[in-house]
Design a protein around this motif. Structure first.
Motif, mmCIF file in Angstrom:
data_model
loop_
_atom_site.group_PDB
_atom_site.id
_atom_site.type_symbol
_atom_site.label_atom_id
_atom_site.label_comp_id
_atom_site.label_asym_id
_atom_site.label_seq_id
_atom_site.Cartn_x
_atom_site.Cartn_y
_atom_site.Cartn_z
ATOM 1 N N PHE A 179 8.546 4.233 -16.127
ATOM 2 C CA PHE A 179 8.250 5.030 -14.945
ATOM 3 C C PHE A 179 7.264 4.272 -14.063
ATOM 4 O O PHE A 179 6.491 3.438 -14.536
ATOM 5 N N PHE A 180 7.283 4.571 -12.766
ATOM 6 C CA PHE A 180 6.484 3.808 -11.812
ATOM 7 C C PHE A 180 5.007 3.826 -12.183
ATOM 8 O O PHE A 180 4.345 2.784 -12.197
ATOM 9 N N GLU A 181 4.468 5.003 -12.463
ATOM 10 C CA GLU A 181 3.033 5.106 -12.746
ATOM 11 C C GLU A 181 2.643 4.291 -13.977
ATOM 12 O O GLU A 181 1.601 3.632 -13.992
ATOM 13 N N ILE A 182 3.486 4.328 -15.021
ATOM 14 C CA ILE A 182 3.202 3.548 -16.225
ATOM 15 C C ILE A 182 3.273 2.061 -15.909
ATOM 16 O O ILE A 182 2.451 1.260 -16.366
ATOM 17 N N GLY A 183 4.253 1.690 -15.095
ATOM 18 C CA GLY A 183 4.392 0.290 -14.709
ATOM 19 C C GLY A 183 3.184 -0.235 -13.959
ATOM 20 O O GLY A 183 2.753 -1.372 -14.171
ATOM 21 N N VAL A 184 2.634 0.592 -13.068
ATOM 22 C CA VAL A 184 1.450 0.182 -12.313
ATOM 23 C C VAL A 184 0.283 -0.071 -13.262
ATOM 24 O O VAL A 184 -0.408 -1.092 -13.162
ATOM 25 N N VAL A 185 0.070 0.850 -14.194
ATOM 26 C CA VAL A 185 -1.038 0.697 -15.140
ATOM 27 C C VAL A 185 -0.872 -0.584 -15.972
ATOM 28 O O VAL A 185 -1.849 -1.306 -16.233
ATOM 29 N N LEU A 186 0.355 -0.879 -16.380
ATOM 30 C CA LEU A 186 0.595 -2.078 -17.174
ATOM 31 C C LEU A 186 0.445 -3.353 -16.347
ATOM 32 O O LEU A 186 -0.037 -4.376 -16.846
ATOM 33 N N LEU A 187 0.844 -3.298 -15.091
ATOM 34 C CA LEU A 187 0.894 -4.509 -14.276
ATOM 35 C C LEU A 187 -0.446 -4.891 -13.656
ATOM 36 O O LEU A 187 -0.672 -6.062 -13.360
ATOM 37 N N VAL A 188 -1.322 -3.933 -13.427
ATOM 38 C CA VAL A 188 -2.577 -4.238 -12.738
ATOM 39 C C VAL A 188 -3.377 -5.332 -13.444
ATOM 40 O O VAL A 188 -3.824 -6.298 -12.808
ATOM 41 N N PRO A 189 -3.577 -5.264 -14.776
ATOM 42 C CA PRO A 189 -4.305 -6.375 -15.423
ATOM 43 C C PRO A 189 -3.595 -7.711 -15.248
ATOM 44 O O PRO A 189 -4.248 -8.747 -15.096
ATOM 45 N N ILE A 190 -2.260 -7.702 -15.269
ATOM 46 C CA ILE A 190 -1.502 -8.943 -15.088
ATOM 47 C C ILE A 190 -1.680 -9.472 -13.672
ATOM 48 O O ILE A 190 -1.859 -10.679 -13.453
ATOM 49 N N VAL A 191 -1.642 -8.568 -12.688
ATOM 50 C CA VAL A 191 -1.818 -8.966 -11.285
ATOM 51 C C VAL A 191 -3.193 -9.604 -11.082
ATOM 52 O O VAL A 191 -3.325 -10.648 -10.424
ATOM 53 N N LEU A 192 -4.217 -8.989 -11.633
ATOM 54 C CA LEU A 192 -5.578 -9.528 -11.482
ATOM 55 C C LEU A 192 -5.688 -10.895 -12.153
ATOM 56 O O LEU A 192 -6.314 -11.820 -11.604
ATOM 57 N N LEU A 193 -5.065 -11.042 -13.330
ATOM 58 C CA LEU A 193 -5.097 -12.317 -14.038
ATOM 59 C C LEU A 193 -4.396 -13.403 -13.226
ATOM 60 O O LEU A 193 -4.898 -14.521 -13.080
ATOM 61 N N VAL A 194 -3.237 -13.071 -12.662
ATOM 62 C CA VAL A 194 -2.461 -14.043 -11.884
ATOM 63 C C VAL A 194 -3.214 -14.426 -10.611
ATOM 64 O O VAL A 194 -3.241 -15.602 -10.220
ATOM 65 N N ALA A 195 -3.836 -13.451 -9.963
ATOM 66 C CA ALA A 195 -4.575 -13.745 -8.733
ATOM 67 C C ALA A 195 -5.725 -14.705 -9.016
ATOM 68 O O ALA A 195 -5.981 -15.642 -8.237
ATOM 69 N N ARG A 196 -6.424 -14.498 -10.126
ATOM 70 C CA ARG A 196 -7.529 -15.398 -10.476
ATOM 71 C C ARG A 196 -7.009 -16.772 -10.896
ATOM 72 O O ARG A 196 -7.528 -17.804 -10.486
ATOM 73 N N ARG A 197 -5.954 -16.775 -11.735
ATOM 74 C CA ARG A 197 -5.427 -18.036 -12.249
ATOM 75 C C ARG A 197 -4.842 -18.898 -11.137
ATOM 76 O O ARG A 197 -5.010 -20.118 -11.118
ATOM 77 N N GLY A 198 -4.146 -18.285 -10.203
ATOM 78 C CA GLY A 198 -3.510 -19.040 -9.138
ATOM 79 C C GLY A 198 -4.346 -19.186 -7.893
ATOM 80 O O GLY A 198 -3.888 -19.782 -6.912
ATOM 81 N N ASN A 199 -5.563 -18.610 -7.901
ATOM 82 C CA ASN A 199 -6.434 -18.647 -6.727
ATOM 83 C C ASN A 199 -5.710 -18.108 -5.493
ATOM 84 O O ASN A 199 -5.770 -18.671 -4.399
ATOM 85 N N LEU A 200 -5.006 -16.981 -5.680
ATOM 86 C CA LEU A 200 -4.265 -16.334 -4.601
ATOM 87 C C LEU A 200 -4.890 -14.983 -4.294
ATOM 88 O O LEU A 200 -5.604 -14.406 -5.116
ATOM 89 N N SER A 201 -4.601 -14.472 -3.101
ATOM 90 C CA SER A 201 -5.139 -13.167 -2.729
ATOM 91 C C SER A 201 -4.451 -12.074 -3.544
ATOM 92 O O SER A 201 -3.311 -12.235 -4.011
ATOM 93 N N LEU A 202 -5.148 -10.967 -3.695
ATOM 94 C CA LEU A 202 -4.609 -9.856 -4.461
ATOM 95 C C LEU A 202 -3.337 -9.307 -3.826
ATOM 96 O O LEU A 202 -2.390 -8.921 -4.528
ATOM 97 N N ILE A 203 -3.290 -9.274 -2.501
ATOM 98 C CA ILE A 203 -2.103 -8.777 -1.799
ATOM 99 C C ILE A 203 -0.912 -9.690 -2.037
ATOM 100 O O ILE A 203 0.224 -9.231 -2.217
ATOM 101 N N ARG A 204 -1.143 -11.000 -2.059
ATOM 102 C CA ARG A 204 -0.054 -11.966 -2.175
ATOM 103 C C ARG A 204 0.706 -11.794 -3.492
ATOM 104 O O ARG A 204 1.932 -12.009 -3.548
ATOM 105 N N VAL A 205 0.010 -11.448 -4.562
ATOM 106 C CA VAL A 205 0.693 -11.253 -5.845
ATOM 107 C C VAL A 205 0.911 -9.772 -6.161
ATOM 108 O O VAL A 205 1.815 -9.430 -6.934
ATOM 109 N N GLY A 206 0.086 -8.892 -5.580
ATOM 110 C CA GLY A 206 0.208 -7.468 -5.879
ATOM 111 C C GLY A 206 1.394 -6.814 -5.208
ATOM 112 O O GLY A 206 2.091 -5.979 -5.818
ATOM 113 N N VAL A 207 1.677 -7.165 -3.951
ATOM 114 C CA VAL A 207 2.801 -6.558 -3.231
ATOM 115 C C VAL A 207 4.137 -6.861 -3.911
ATOM 116 O O VAL A 207 4.966 -5.955 -4.087
ATOM 117 N N PRO A 208 4.415 -8.128 -4.318
ATOM 118 C CA PRO A 208 5.674 -8.363 -5.035
ATOM 119 C C PRO A 208 5.791 -7.549 -6.320
ATOM 120 O O PRO A 208 6.887 -7.086 -6.665
#
Length: 462
Positions: A133-162
């Protein structure tokens, strides 16, 4: 009274009103539902229940039949869809608690460079979005999004929107999510064909609304400070992490089985043939999802080191959070059946015929209006599917599936402050209301518009 009698479709409620009066009754009842949900903060289940009674009363149904259509629609919808929602929740919880989601993320990110990270996030979200479900997916993905943004030195929007686009596109267009499932049931569409066409529309929609739109949203929103990752949901201590291949096979199993059924129905086209009978059984939604859950207990639960008690606890805990969803979906089915039985669907069909409005465009527009008013994609899908269901009577199976997708696309249009998903995204990503509107809300609109722009030409080709 037998179960068969309870689930049998009731005769249409008697009505003597004109098409205009029936349409007015539908508008007033939908308006009442919107008012109850948005202004009085009434639970959607209660709002849909009261709205169904108001609709029947305004349409002139006898007092003793005000609840008959609603009860029948509720029971039929919960019977056909509620089981699938429960099985999907079980699979999603197994995926989350076992660490299977992290296996997918790690495997994809290990093969991605900085430039391809937004595309990788869209892929990860799409894979995780199949059973979640969407809400569960968001909760699971947020830590991954933050990790990717830090690892790739990208903005949160650039990886969060996809990532958000991947979840949202799957949620609105691809079964076995609740909205598309209810629309498939209401419009009597073929699930396999809907799944195949949904994936066909979802891929280009995700590309445009995800990695490509993220570049635009990044300029609109500006830099964001990376918030702390939310704490993961408590789960049994994992001894191991499931292997990527096993997790992927478990997630894709129901999709492969349902697509196999659709392909066999087209190629073999003989209901008595043994091969088609096997695929018709294995590819039915209930069996396909049940098989995935049973497989997930081994490939996810046992692989993570869970004992029998741990797997049982995970499955049990998955059902509590979806009780509200099941009741909302069931009430939506009751409202849909009332719309059909009092004659509103036929009135819409007559009106659309006189104005020469495409059924696909009409379904999309109705879902858009309800989505804007209520904020709920599920309510928009259920209600719009009920209103346009008579239009599907003379359609081919392909066009009926496209009508399901058109309604689903409309249900995603411009999420704003009356949508719980809006606030979920805002808080997790640490954005202001204005930034959320510029990113999340516009992204939802892009998904809706691109999807219907793809669906309408498909209706002319296939």
């Amino acid at each position: 009274m037998t179960l068969t009698a309870l689930l049998a479709a009731p005769p249409a409620l008697p009505h003597t009103r004109s098409d205009g009066q029936l349409l007015l009754a539908a508008v007033l009842s939908i308006g009442a539902i919107v008012l109850l949900i948005t202004r009085l903060k009434l639970h959607p289940f209660l709002a849909l229940t009261l709205g169904s009674g108001l609709l029947a009363a305004l349409a002139g149904a006898p007092f003793d039949q005000l609840t008959s259509s609603f009860s029948t629609g509720f029971g039929a919808t919960v019977t056909s869809v509620g089981l699938l929602i429960g099985l999907g929740a079980m699979l999603g919880r197994l995926l989350a608690d076992s660490g299977g989601a992290n296996s997918i993320a790690d495997a994809v990110l290990a093969r991605s460079g900085p430039r391809s990270l937004p595309w990788s996030m869209a892929l990860i979200a799409a894979l995780l979005g199949l059973p979640l479900f969407f809400e569960i997916g968001v909760v699971l993905l947020v830590p991954i999004v933050l990790l990717v943004a830090r690892r790739g030195n990208l903005s949160l929007i650039r990886v969060g929107v996809p990532a958000l686009a991947g979840l949202s596109v799957l949620h609105g267009l691809v079964p076995p999510h609740p909205g598309p499932l209810v629309a498939v049931d209401a419009l009597k569409a073929d699930l396999g064909i809907t799944l195949a066409l949904g994936l066909l529309v979802a891929v280009p929609t995700l590309v445009i609304a995800g990695p490509l739109f993220a570049r635009v949203a990044e300029r609109w929103v500006g830099p964001l400070e990376l918030p702390a990752a939310p704490a993961p949901a408590p789960a049994e201590q994992r001894e191991h992490t499931p292997a990527f291949g096993a997790v992927l096979a478990t997630i894709l199993l129901p999709v492969v089985l349902m697509l196999g059924k659709a392909l066999t129905d087209v190629v073999v086209d003989d209901p008595k043939a043994t091969l088609q009978r096997i695929f018709d059984f294995a590819g039915s939604p209930l069996i396909a999802l049940l098989a995935a859950v049973l497989l997930g207990m081994v490939t996810l639960g046992r692989a993570a080191g869970f004992g029998k008690a741990g797997i049982s606890r995970t499955v049990e805990q998955s059902l509590g959070p979806i009780a509200g969803i099941v009741f909302i979906v069931g009430a939506g089915g009751g409202f849909k059946q009332t719309l059909v039985d009092v004659g509103v669907g036929d009135a819409v069909g007559h009106w659309a015929g006189r104005l020469h409005v495409s059924a696909l465009l009409l379904g999309w527009l109705i879902a858009v209006l309800i989505r804007l008013a209520t904020g709920s994609a599920t309510v928009a899908t259920i209600t719009a599917a009920g209103i346009v269901s008579p239009l599907a009577a003379g359609m081919s199976s392909t066009h009926t599936s496209l009508l399901v997708l058109a309604v689903g696309a409309g249900s995603l249009f411009f999420s704003h402050v009356n949508d719980a998903g809006f606030w979920l995204v805002k808080e997790y990503f640490g954005m202001s209301v204005g930034q959320t509107l510029k990113s999340w809300s516009v992204m939802e609109t892009v998904i809706s518009v691109v999807a219907i722009a793809l669906i309408l030409p498909l209706g002319l080709i296939v």
